[in-house]
Design an enzyme around this catalytic site. Structure first.
Site: not given
Length: 106
Positions: A31, A34
């Site tokens: 991600c 993230c």
């Protein structure tokens, strides 16, 4: 304090046994948002040492925890106070978003 790596074996003891609020970052290594948020979460952990415990849950390695807390999008942060989750924040956008979330829920 360093950001704790949380998993199914230490999650409940960390949340219930810390004595302070616990901010949990649900994330995954693939991600991009993230990955960008990770250093910011670590910075918040360092700045809030003694007032807040900060941990990360890799949802790929801990799908049961992600499912239990209804994680449908990442990054998602959940603040736990007295072992109970506050409403989550999805994609807080950076340090300002994290601090705003903490101010609203602490």
């Amino acid at each position: 304090m360093a950001v704790l790596d949380l998993n199914k074996s230490n999650f409940n003891t960390t949340i219930l046994g810390s004595g302070t609020p616990v901010l949990v970052d649900f994330w995954a290594p693939w991600c991009g948002p993230c990955q960008r948020l990770g250093p910011v979460v670590a910075q918040v952990a360092a700045e809030q040492e003694g007032k807040l415990v900060v941990g990360k849950v890799n949802i790929d390695e801990n799908p049961d925890l992600a499912a239990h807390y209804g994680i449908a999008s990442i990054p998602t942060l959940i603040l736990f106070k007295n072992g109970k989750p506050c409403p989550p924040v999805v994609g807080p956008g950076g340090k300002g978003g994290i601090l705003q979330y903490l101010n609203e829920n602490l």
